[in-house]
Write a protein that holds these residues in place. Sequence first.
Motif, PDB file in Angstrom:
ATOM      1  N   TYR A  22       0.846  -1.191   0.000  1.00  0.00           N
ATOM      2  CA  TYR A  22       0.000   0.000   0.000  1.00  0.00           C
ATOM      3  C   TYR A  22       0.882   1.241   0.000  1.00  0.00           C
ATOM      4  N   ARG A  23       0.728   2.053  -1.036  1.00  0.00           N
ATOM      5  CA  ARG A  23       1.539   3.263  -1.257  1.00  0.00           C
ATOM      6  C   ARG A  23       3.024   2.936  -1.411  1.00  0.00           C
ATOM      7  N   ALA A  24       3.296   1.697  -1.823  1.00  0.00           N
ATOM      8  CA  ALA A  24       4.694   1.288  -2.028  1.00  0.00           C
ATOM      9  C   ALA A  24       4.843   0.455  -3.292  1.00  0.00           C
ATOM     10  N   PHE A  96      -6.371   1.577  -4.811  1.00  0.00           N
ATOM     11  CA  PHE A  96      -5.154   1.056  -4.180  1.00  0.00           C
ATOM     12  C   PHE A  96      -3.910   1.569  -4.913  1.00  0.00           C
ATOM     13  N   VAL A  97      -3.930   1.504  -6.230  1.00  0.00           N
ATOM     14  CA  VAL A  97      -2.796   1.970  -7.024  1.00  0.00           C
ATOM     15  C   VAL A  97      -2.560   3.469  -6.815  1.00  0.00           C
ATOM     16  N   ALA A  98      -3.655   4.215  -6.673  1.00  0.00           N
ATOM     17  CA  ALA A  98      -3.545   5.663  -6.484  1.00  0.00           C
ATOM     18  C   ALA A  98      -3.202   6.049  -5.048  1.00  0.00           C
ATOM     19  N   GLY A  99      -3.113   5.071  -4.148  1.00  0.00           N
ATOM     20  CA  GLY A  99      -2.786   5.364  -2.763  1.00  0.00           C
ATOM     21  C   GLY A  99      -3.962   5.806  -1.921  1.00  0.00           C
ATOM     22  N   ARG A 100      -5.180   5.587  -2.431  1.00  0.00           N
ATOM     23  CA  ARG A 100      -6.370   5.938  -1.656  1.00  0.00           C
ATOM     24  C   ARG A 100      -6.789   4.746  -0.787  1.00  0.00           C
ATOM     25  N   PRO A 101      -7.408   4.995   0.366  1.00  0.00           N
ATOM     26  CA  PRO A 101      -7.723   3.906   1.295  1.00  0.00           C
ATOM     27  C   PRO A 101      -8.974   3.101   0.952  1.00  0.00           C
ATOM     28  N   GLU A 102      -9.729   3.511  -0.062  1.00  0.00           N
ATOM     29  CA  GLU A 102     -10.985   2.829  -0.375  1.00  0.00           C
ATOM     30  C   GLU A 102     -10.740   1.572  -1.216  1.00  0.00           C
ATOM     31  N   THR A 115     -26.191 -16.525  -1.983  1.00  0.00           N
ATOM     32  CA  THR A 115     -25.143 -16.158  -1.035  1.00  0.00           C
ATOM     33  C   THR A 115     -25.630 -16.432   0.383  1.00  0.00           C
ATOM     34  N   VAL A 116     -24.850 -17.190   1.144  1.00  0.00           N
ATOM     35  CA  VAL A 116     -25.270 -17.536   2.504  1.00  0.00           C
ATOM     36  C   VAL A 116     -24.336 -16.950   3.565  1.00  0.00           C
ATOM     37  N   ALA A 117     -23.168 -16.506   3.184  1.00  0.00           N
ATOM     38  CA  ALA A 117     -22.257 -15.853   4.117  1.00  0.00           C
ATOM     39  C   ALA A 117     -21.336 -14.937   3.328  1.00  0.00           C
ATOM     40  N   SER A 118     -20.904 -13.837   3.951  1.00  0.00           N
ATOM     41  CA  SER A 118     -20.035 -12.907   3.232  1.00  0.00           C
ATOM     42  C   SER A 118     -19.144 -12.142   4.184  1.00  0.00           C
ATOM     43  N   TRP A 119     -18.040 -11.649   3.615  1.00  0.00           N
ATOM     44  CA  TRP A 119     -17.018 -10.927   4.366  1.00  0.00           C
ATOM     45  C   TRP A 119     -16.530  -9.739   3.548  1.00  0.00           C
ATOM     46  N   ILE A 120     -16.345  -8.609   4.223  1.00  0.00           N
ATOM     47  CA  ILE A 120     -15.707  -7.430   3.638  1.00  0.00           C
ATOM     48  C   ILE A 120     -14.666  -6.940   4.638  1.00  0.00           C
ATOM     49  N   VAL A 121     -13.410  -6.954   4.225  1.00  0.00           N
ATOM     50  CA  VAL A 121     -12.319  -6.465   5.070  1.00  0.00           C
ATOM     51  C   VAL A 121     -11.758  -5.204   4.417  1.00  0.00           C
ATOM     52  N   GLN A 122     -11.672  -4.134   5.183  1.00  0.00           N
ATOM     53  CA  GLN A 122     -11.091  -2.879   4.707  1.00  0.00           C
ATOM     54  C   GLN A 122      -9.736  -2.698   5.388  1.00  0.00           C
ATOM     55  N   PRO A 123      -8.656  -3.178   4.768  1.00  0.00           N
ATOM     56  CA  PRO A 123      -7.352  -3.197   5.454  1.00  0.00           C
ATOM     57  C   PRO A 123      -6.854  -1.824   5.899  1.00  0.00           C
ATOM     58  N   ALA A 124      -7.001  -0.816   5.057  1.00  0.00           N
ATOM     59  CA  ALA A 124      -6.468   0.500   5.409  1.00  0.00           C
ATOM     60  C   ALA A 124      -7.251   1.155   6.536  1.00  0.00           C
ATOM     61  N   GLU A 125      -8.505   0.778   6.696  1.00  0.00           N
ATOM     62  CA  GLU A 125      -9.366   1.358   7.730  1.00  0.00           C
ATOM     63  C   GLU A 125      -9.447   0.482   8.977  1.00  0.00           C
ATOM     64  N   GLY A 126      -8.992  -0.765   8.863  1.00  0.00           N
ATOM     65  CA  GLY A 126      -9.040  -1.665  10.004  1.00  0.00           C
ATOM     66  C   GLY A 126     -10.438  -2.115  10.384  1.00  0.00           C
ATOM     67  N   ALA A 187     -17.650   5.330  -4.088  1.00  0.00           N
ATOM     68  CA  ALA A 187     -16.261   5.082  -3.694  1.00  0.00           C
ATOM     69  C   ALA A 187     -15.452   4.412  -4.783  1.00  0.00           C
ATOM     70  N   MET A 188     -16.108   3.995  -5.876  1.00  0.00           N
ATOM     71  CA  MET A 188     -15.455   3.187  -6.911  1.00  0.00           C
ATOM     72  C   MET A 188     -14.889   1.912  -6.293  1.00  0.00           C
ATOM     73  N   CYS A 189     -15.607   1.414  -5.310  1.00  0.00           N
ATOM     74  CA  CYS A 189     -15.234   0.190  -4.605  1.00  0.00           C
ATOM     75  C   CYS A 189     -16.481  -0.311  -3.900  1.00  0.00           C
ATOM     76  N   ALA A 190     -17.017  -1.448  -4.354  1.00  0.00           N
ATOM     77  CA  ALA A 190     -18.227  -1.990  -3.734  1.00  0.00           C
ATOM     78  C   ALA A 190     -18.004  -2.294  -2.262  1.00  0.00           C
ATOM     79  N   GLY A 191     -16.774  -2.645  -1.913  1.00  0.00           N
ATOM     80  CA  GLY A 191     -16.449  -2.950  -0.531  1.00  0.00           C
ATOM     81  C   GLY A 191     -16.493  -1.750   0.388  1.00  0.00           C
TER      82      GLY A 191
END
Length: 272
Positions: A22-24, A96-102, A115-126, A187-191
């Motif tokens: 991220y940003r690297a 991610f490529v642009a260094g944005r947290p979304e 769909t019976v179960a789902s997960w969304i993890v936002q790494p930059a936001e914790g 957000a240009m990110c469904a997550g």
Amino acid sequence: MWIDTVTGILHEAAAAAILPRYRALTAGDVTEKTPGEVVTVADREAEELITRGLRTVFDIPVVGEEATAASPGLVTALRDAPAAWLVDPLDGTANFVAGRPEYAVLAALVRHGRTVASWIVQPAEGRTYVAETGSGAWRDGVRMHRAPAPTDPAALRGAAPTKFLDPPGQARVAAAASRFAALDQGAMCAGFDYPRLVAGEQDFVLYQRTLPWDHAPGALLLTEAGGLARRPDGTPYRPTDTKRGLLIAADARCWRTVRAILAPGPISAPPA
């Protein structure tokens, strides 16, 4: 519990393959997958880690975004197999490529086409969102409930990404913008779009492209929180659908109001 095991797998993949880059990112870490669509080494490595991990939970087909790009026939497992995993290892790659947290890591378990179960993890936001059919929607262990949206369209806040809209559709969205309190590209990110809707930060989003790994996780999160995810013709969202278009909203009244403004036309199955 296996739900927590999957959560751990996603966090471990993010820690190993995504957060260190991220940003690297270097120039060689980013390539163009299709015109206008980028992919990074983080996408590919995270998907490999997640795929291996998920198969230790349930040894069923894994329909990953990057694996499907290489072998499009993999997606048929959602329809043909009794159960399958869905994985988007890095939703919002352009951010991610642009260094944005979304950006987010998405996964879902599909059984018999639902769909019976789902997960969304936002790494930059914790932050971590988990949903299971009949068991609710959760953010970091706290149950979420979507409150009703305002009844006045002029008080509604939403998004309608226009990247995949034809010119008439883009013109229709532009003309309708003044009828809402806010109408942007999201957000240009469904997550991020789905959790923001559940949290009450926006009231609706109208999508055109609806790839299953982008929308199955969030659609379950939203509906388990009391919201609505329907095709413009009124039929419920299913990850096996090949239709274009999806309107997600805080509630049925909001869905009907926004649909009449942004996607007018006959409805075959209006929501109650």
